[in-house]
Scaffold this motif. Structure first.
Motif, PDB file in Angstrom:
ATOM      1  N   ASP A  16      48.509  43.562  37.902  1.00 29.85           N
ATOM      2  CA  ASP A  16      48.659  44.257  39.186  1.00 29.85           C
ATOM      3  C   ASP A  16      47.469  45.196  39.343  1.00 29.85           C
ATOM      4  O   ASP A  16      47.252  46.074  38.503  1.00 29.85           O
ATOM      5  CB  ASP A  16      49.962  45.049  39.224  1.00 29.85           C
ATOM      6  CG  ASP A  16      51.188  44.150  39.111  1.00 29.85           C
ATOM      7  OD1 ASP A  16      51.172  43.061  39.711  1.00 29.85           O
ATOM      8  OD2 ASP A  16      52.143  44.538  38.414  1.00 29.85           O
ATOM      9  N   TYR A  46      42.727  38.402  37.066  1.00 31.60           N
ATOM     10  CA  TYR A  46      43.227  37.421  36.104  1.00 31.60           C
ATOM     11  C   TYR A  46      42.579  37.746  34.760  1.00 31.60           C
ATOM     12  O   TYR A  46      41.385  37.509  34.542  1.00 31.60           O
ATOM     13  CB  TYR A  46      42.895  35.985  36.516  1.00 31.60           C
ATOM     14  CG  TYR A  46      43.488  34.961  35.554  1.00 31.60           C
ATOM     15  CD1 TYR A  46      44.783  34.488  35.739  1.00 31.60           C
ATOM     16  CD2 TYR A  46      42.767  34.512  34.455  1.00 31.60           C
ATOM     17  CE1 TYR A  46      45.344  33.577  34.843  1.00 31.60           C
ATOM     18  CE2 TYR A  46      43.317  33.608  33.561  1.00 31.60           C
ATOM     19  CZ  TYR A  46      44.612  33.146  33.766  1.00 31.60           C
ATOM     20  OH  TYR A  46      45.166  32.247  32.873  1.00 31.60           O
ATOM     21  N   ASN A 103      52.074  31.850  38.946  1.00 27.86           N
ATOM     22  CA  ASN A 103      53.395  32.347  38.523  1.00 27.86           C
ATOM     23  C   ASN A 103      53.915  33.427  39.464  1.00 27.86           C
ATOM     24  O   ASN A 103      54.475  34.445  39.038  1.00 27.86           O
ATOM     25  CB  ASN A 103      53.325  32.876  37.084  1.00 27.86           C
ATOM     26  CG  ASN A 103      52.976  31.787  36.083  1.00 27.86           C
ATOM     27  OD1 ASN A 103      53.347  30.627  36.250  1.00 27.86           O
ATOM     28  ND2 ASN A 103      52.252  32.150  35.036  1.00 27.86           N
ATOM     29  N   GLY A 104      53.699  33.208  40.752  1.00 26.13           N
ATOM     30  CA  GLY A 104      54.210  34.120  41.767  1.00 26.13           C
ATOM     31  C   GLY A 104      53.388  35.370  41.990  1.00 26.13           C
ATOM     32  O   GLY A 104      53.760  36.224  42.807  1.00 26.13           O
ATOM     33  N   LYS A 105      52.239  35.511  41.317  1.00 24.45           N
ATOM     34  CA  LYS A 105      51.401  36.697  41.470  1.00 24.45           C
ATOM     35  C   LYS A 105      50.029  36.308  42.007  1.00 24.45           C
ATOM     36  O   LYS A 105      49.518  35.220  41.708  1.00 24.45           O
ATOM     37  CB  LYS A 105      51.257  37.437  40.141  1.00 24.45           C
ATOM     38  CG  LYS A 105      52.602  37.890  39.554  1.00 24.45           C
ATOM     39  CD  LYS A 105      52.422  38.690  38.280  1.00 24.45           C
ATOM     40  CE  LYS A 105      51.851  40.065  38.570  1.00 24.45           C
ATOM     41  NZ  LYS A 105      51.828  40.910  37.336  1.00 24.45           N
ATOM     42  N   GLN A 106      49.421  37.200  42.797  1.00 29.61           N
ATOM     43  CA  GLN A 106      48.153  36.915  43.464  1.00 29.61           C
ATOM     44  C   GLN A 106      46.966  37.357  42.612  1.00 29.61           C
ATOM     45  O   GLN A 106      46.973  38.459  42.055  1.00 29.61           O
ATOM     46  CB  GLN A 106      48.081  37.650  44.811  1.00 29.61           C
ATOM     47  CG  GLN A 106      49.027  37.109  45.859  1.00 29.61           C
ATOM     48  CD  GLN A 106      48.677  35.686  46.272  1.00 29.61           C
ATOM     49  OE1 GLN A 106      49.508  34.781  46.177  1.00 29.61           O
ATOM     50  NE2 GLN A 106      47.452  35.493  46.715  1.00 29.61           N
ATOM     51  N   THR A 107      45.984  36.487  42.513  1.00 35.01           N
ATOM     52  CA  THR A 107      44.715  36.866  41.891  1.00 35.01           C
ATOM     53  C   THR A 107      43.715  37.226  42.985  1.00 35.01           C
ATOM     54  O   THR A 107      43.834  36.785  44.128  1.00 35.01           O
ATOM     55  CB  THR A 107      44.136  35.729  41.040  1.00 35.01           C
ATOM     56  OG1 THR A 107      43.837  34.602  41.882  1.00 35.01           O
ATOM     57  CG2 THR A 107      45.131  35.313  39.968  1.00 35.01           C
ATOM     58  N   ASP A 108      42.708  38.025  42.619  1.00 28.18           N
ATOM     59  CA  ASP A 108      41.726  38.463  43.606  1.00 28.18           C
ATOM     60  C   ASP A 108      40.452  38.875  42.880  1.00 28.18           C
ATOM     61  O   ASP A 108      40.396  38.921  41.645  1.00 28.18           O
ATOM     62  CB  ASP A 108      42.273  39.636  44.424  1.00 28.18           C
ATOM     63  CG  ASP A 108      41.717  39.666  45.846  1.00 28.18           C
ATOM     64  OD1 ASP A 108      40.615  39.117  46.067  1.00 28.18           O
ATOM     65  OD2 ASP A 108      42.370  40.236  46.731  1.00 28.18           O
ATOM     66  N   GLN A 133      40.984  33.860  44.851  1.00 27.00           N
ATOM     67  CA  GLN A 133      42.334  34.137  45.352  1.00 27.00           C
ATOM     68  C   GLN A 133      43.232  32.925  45.137  1.00 27.00           C
ATOM     69  O   GLN A 133      42.940  31.829  45.613  1.00 27.00           O
ATOM     70  CB  GLN A 133      42.272  34.512  46.832  1.00 27.00           C
ATOM     71  CG  GLN A 133      41.554  35.837  47.066  1.00 27.00           C
ATOM     72  CD  GLN A 133      41.384  36.173  48.530  1.00 27.00           C
ATOM     73  OE1 GLN A 133      41.234  35.291  49.379  1.00 27.00           O
ATOM     74  NE2 GLN A 133      41.410  37.461  48.856  1.00 27.00           N
ATOM     75  N   ALA A 134      44.299  33.151  44.387  1.00 27.10           N
ATOM     76  CA  ALA A 134      45.253  32.077  44.104  1.00 27.10           C
ATOM     77  C   ALA A 134      46.590  32.727  43.755  1.00 27.10           C
ATOM     78  O   ALA A 134      46.668  33.929  43.490  1.00 27.10           O
ATOM     79  CB  ALA A 134      44.766  31.205  42.950  1.00 27.10           C
ATOM     80  N   THR A 135      47.640  31.913  43.789  1.00 27.36           N
ATOM     81  CA  THR A 135      48.968  32.376  43.365  1.00 27.36           C
ATOM     82  C   THR A 135      49.301  31.714  42.034  1.00 27.36           C
ATOM     83  O   THR A 135      49.357  30.486  41.940  1.00 27.36           O
ATOM     84  CB  THR A 135      50.040  32.024  44.412  1.00 27.36           C
ATOM     85  OG1 THR A 135      49.689  32.619  45.664  1.00 27.36           O
ATOM     86  CG2 THR A 135      51.400  32.542  43.973  1.00 27.36           C
TER      87      THR A 135
END
Length: 326
Positions: A231, A147, A125-130, A121-123
């Protein structure tokens, strides 16, 4: 620390050697299906203060065991050894301090489960990874991050029922992002394989793509689909859908391209990847997923193909030049 010993005495000897190198760390040992003779050999090798978890309550050495996970008889989801080992592993993980070693005997049962969601989990470029976990009715698992659509684990049995992770991947998002092999088990787009000198013509116009493989464009460029945050929506326990909109002229490609990829892990242990794409302008496209498989299972070391010979009964083949271009 997760360490797969392998279901053999040699594996336990390796484990014992690793423990001796870390004398100050508490050890928690998770067994799969073992017999009394193997238990005797293992306990002779390992520290007196080790905590043991296993799937069989019936053992002559229960006095020495601080905690026996007797869940093989009462908590198995479908009777498979995998589920029993998973319960024992979860019990060990719940008890463990951050500095503890957790050693797992038998095959690599817990690779997917041992991946921590928070490590993905990280941000960016303004988007969340999971991290998304797919599990079928047999208890087998696939772990995927949004990602680049990177698959980081596929836990399945071989023909003898031995479980292993059969795909190469990383265990945290930073390693995925900074991988020395950027296409390691990721989605590929807009265009898989090489395009000579990164140039193509469409409707009489020449387009210049980003160059990232000698003189050529490879797998969509350095910022292709493998390097984007998609997304994602988990539809159910066995399906996750990912969507990415590639803007006009991203990496040099014409047209805005919307791509939807669906990963489905069915009850026959098939991982099905479906692709849909729409564009607002004529363009070129060649989508795929670049899985790096190791069907013998990921291990330490992982077996290589260096000593294998592959013969393909084909009538023709396409020669390539020194830059892998036909």
């Amino acid at each position: 620390v997760i360490c797969d010993t392998g279901h053999n005495v040699g594996g336990w000897e390796y484990l014992s050697e690793q423990i001796r190198k870390q004398p100050c760390r508490r050890c928690r040992i998770v067994f799969g299906m073992v017999d009394d003779k193997e238990i005797e050999k293992v306990m002779e090798m390992l520290p007196e203060d080790a905590v043991y978890y296993w799937t069989q309550a019936d053992t002559k050495r229960a006095v020495k065991v601080e905690r026996v996970a007797a869940i093989g008889d009462r908590l198995s989801l479908n009777g498979s050894l995998y589920n029993k080992v998973m319960e024992a592993y979860r019990a060990a993980l719940q008890d463990a301090a951050p500095e503890d070693f957790i050693f797992v005997g038998g095959s690599s049962y817990v690779v997917a489960e041992s991946l921590k969601r928070e490590d993905f989990q990280a941000t960016i470029n303004g988007k969340q990874t999971d991290l998304y976990l797919l599990r079928n009715s047999q208890g087998n698992e696939v772990a995927i991050t949004n990602y680049g659509g990177a698959i980081v684990a596929i836990m399945v049995p071989d023909k003898n029922g031995n479980y292993a992770n059969v795909i190469q991947g990383h265990d945290n998002i930073q390693d995925v992002i900074n991988s020395p092999e950027p296409f390691l088990s990721t989605l590929i787009g807009r265009y898989g394989n090489r395009i000579k000198e990164g140039k193509f013509q469409l409707n009489g116009k020449e387009y210049q793509l980003a160059i990232n493989n000698g003189p050529n464009a490879l797998h969509g460029g350095p910022k292709g689909f493998h390097a984007q945050v998609w997304d994602a929506e988990q539809m159910n326990e066995q399906t996750v859908t990912m969507c990415y909109v590639s803007p006009y002229l991203e990496e040099g490609y014409t047209g805005e391209l919307k791509t939807i990829v669906t990963f489905t892990f069915n009850d026959e242990n098939e991982l099905i990847i479906g692709y849909q794409a729409t564009t607002n302008k004529k363009t070129i496209i060649n989508l795929t997923h670049h899985g790096f498989f190791s069907l013998a299972g990921i291990a330490n070391p992982t077996p290589s193909i260096d000593d294998l010979i592959c013969e393909i009964n084909a009538d023709f083949f396409i020669p390539i030049d020194e830059n892998s271009i036909p």
